[in-house]
Each structure stands twice: as C-alpha cells, then as structure tokens.
Design a protein around this motif. Structure first.
Motif, PDB file in Angstrom:
ATOM      1  N   LYS A  91      10.541  20.304  22.333  1.00  0.00           N
ATOM      2  CA  LYS A  91       9.097  20.539  22.418  1.00  0.00           C
ATOM      3  C   LYS A  91       8.267  19.260  22.477  1.00  0.00           C
ATOM      4  O   LYS A  91       7.138  19.275  22.947  1.00  0.00           O
ATOM      5  CB  LYS A  91       8.614  21.359  21.218  1.00  0.00           C
ATOM      6  CG  LYS A  91       9.012  22.802  21.274  1.00  0.00           C
ATOM      7  CD  LYS A  91       8.134  23.525  22.228  1.00  0.00           C
ATOM      8  CE  LYS A  91       8.350  25.014  22.134  1.00  0.00           C
ATOM      9  NZ  LYS A  91       7.645  25.717  23.174  1.00  0.00           N
ATOM     10  N   ASP A  92       8.785  18.148  21.987  1.00  0.00           N
ATOM     11  CA  ASP A  92       7.954  16.947  21.867  1.00  0.00           C
ATOM     12  C   ASP A  92       8.163  15.923  22.982  1.00  0.00           C
ATOM     13  O   ASP A  92       7.723  14.784  22.877  1.00  0.00           O
ATOM     14  CB  ASP A  92       8.199  16.288  20.500  1.00  0.00           C
ATOM     15  CG  ASP A  92       9.654  15.886  20.307  1.00  0.00           C
ATOM     16  OD1 ASP A  92      10.514  16.366  21.051  1.00  0.00           O
ATOM     17  OD2 ASP A  92       9.923  15.087  19.389  1.00  0.00           O
ATOM     18  N   THR A  94       6.954  14.254  25.910  1.00  0.00           N
ATOM     19  CA  THR A  94       5.653  14.179  26.578  1.00  0.00           C
ATOM     20  C   THR A  94       5.781  14.123  28.097  1.00  0.00           C
ATOM     21  O   THR A  94       4.899  14.618  28.804  1.00  0.00           O
ATOM     22  CB  THR A  94       4.839  12.970  26.094  1.00  0.00           C
ATOM     23  OG1 THR A  94       5.630  11.792  26.227  1.00  0.00           O
ATOM     24  CG2 THR A  94       4.415  13.133  24.653  1.00  0.00           C
ATOM     25  N   GLU A 119      -0.070  22.026  22.279  1.00  0.00           N
ATOM     26  CA  GLU A 119       1.015  21.186  21.756  1.00  0.00           C
ATOM     27  C   GLU A 119       0.584  19.720  21.740  1.00  0.00           C
ATOM     28  O   GLU A 119       0.830  19.007  20.771  1.00  0.00           O
ATOM     29  CB  GLU A 119       2.268  21.337  22.616  1.00  0.00           C
ATOM     30  CG  GLU A 119       2.928  22.681  22.502  1.00  0.00           C
ATOM     31  CD  GLU A 119       4.082  22.849  23.482  1.00  0.00           C
ATOM     32  OE1 GLU A 119       4.506  21.853  24.114  1.00  0.00           O
ATOM     33  OE2 GLU A 119       4.562  23.987  23.621  1.00  0.00           O
ATOM     34  N   GLN A 123       0.182  16.649  18.685  1.00  0.00           N
ATOM     35  CA  GLN A 123       1.150  15.555  18.628  1.00  0.00           C
ATOM     36  C   GLN A 123       0.807  14.358  19.495  1.00  0.00           C
ATOM     37  O   GLN A 123       1.417  13.312  19.348  1.00  0.00           O
ATOM     38  CB  GLN A 123       2.547  16.048  19.007  1.00  0.00           C
ATOM     39  CG  GLN A 123       2.610  16.675  20.359  1.00  0.00           C
ATOM     40  CD  GLN A 123       3.938  17.326  20.663  1.00  0.00           C
ATOM     41  OE1 GLN A 123       4.426  17.126  21.725  1.00  0.00           O
ATOM     42  NE2 GLN A 123       4.511  18.092  19.768  1.00  0.00           N
TER      43      GLN A 123
END
Length: 173
Positions: A91-92, A94, A119, A123
């Motif tokens: 999910k993280d 970029t 999201e 973050q």
C-alpha cells in the motif's frame, strides 16, 4: 520408523520444491529486468509474464509489468489490473500510487482516484498531497481551471518530468 522417514522425505521434498520455484520466478524476473534496462520492453514483458506463470502474486513482477504496460494507451486496463494487484500487497509504494492515480483520472475512475488520494493524505508529503489534490480538482471539476493550473505551475513538482504531463493535461481541460 518407516512412516517417520517417509514424512521427513515428503517435508524435505516439499521444501526443495518451494525453494526451486522461488528461484525460477526470480531468475525470470531478473532476465526481464535486464531486457528492460536496455530498452527491450517487449522482451522484458515476455520474461515478466513467464515469471508470473510461476507465481501469479510475485510482487516485483506485478509492479514492473504494470508500470511498463501503463506507458501504452492500448494497455491501460491491463496495467491497472497488475498495479492494483501489486497495490493490495504494498500500500505504501508511492510510485505505484501515483501511476494508479494518473491512470484512474485519465480513464474516469474518480472514486478509485479519491481512494489513492486518501492514502497519500495519510502518508505523503504536503507538497505531493497538494499537487495530487489540485490535479484531481483540475481534471474533474469544470470551474476554477485557471486557479488550479496556477497552483500546479507554482508547485515544486511541476518541474519533475513525471508530473509535467499532469500540468499539460490540466491546461488542455
């Protein structure tokens, strides 16, 4: 005693299979990366596809496959498929978030683009979030185009070659 030896043999055999399968998918991926690095994208996609046949959830291949396919307007749906599958696992990332965001906006998937924006809100860096928000508003709203465009042009990200087309897309809206 014979039963115990059979069980040990089966467990050892299963472990060897798992290790060898992992090596094959990895070596096919590495071969694809080599071809991609020299600009042979078709060959890279071929090896990535072979790697996915070994393991359909192998995340490095899902990412590379999706990003390569996103470069072609004829492959956007397939690119989204691979990038979404990767994004569910990581999910993280970029790079994948921004590519999914771009693909969603250019294909009219506003709801999905908003999910990526959420999201990033939790973050990402402030300047990245502002750029994404402004791009979203510029491309989905029919008013204040000049204001959104001005904000995009002032952003530190507007000079980034990746984001420059987003500014142009807002100009042409």
């Amino acid at each position: 005693m014979v039963h115990r030896n059979s069980l040990i043999f089966l467990l050892t055999f299963a472990a060897v299979l798992v290790v060898n399968c992992g090596r094959k998918e990895r070596s096919l991926f590495e071969e694809g990366k080599k071809w991609e690095m020299v600009g042979e994208k078709t060959k890279a996609l071929y090896y990535y596809e072979l790697s996915l046949r070994e393991n359909p959830d192998y995340d490095p291949v899902l990412k590379r496959n999706g990003l390569l396919l996103a470069e072609s307007n004829q492959s956007i749906a397939t690119a989204i498929f691979y990038l979404e599958k990767y994004h569910k696992q990581k999910k993280d990332d970029t790079e994948v978030q921004r590519e999914l965001f771009r693909l969603y906006l250019t294909t009219g998937y506003e709801k999905e683009a908003l999910e990526i924006l959420e999201e990033i809100r939790f973050q990402g860096k402030k300047e990245t979030l502002e750029f994404f928000e402004t791009t979203y508003l510029c491309l989905t709203r029919g008013f204040k185009q000049k204001d959104y465009l001005l904000t995009l042009e002032k952003s530190p990200l507007s000079g980034d070659p990746y984001y420059a087309p987003w500014v142009r897309a807002c100009e042409t809206k």
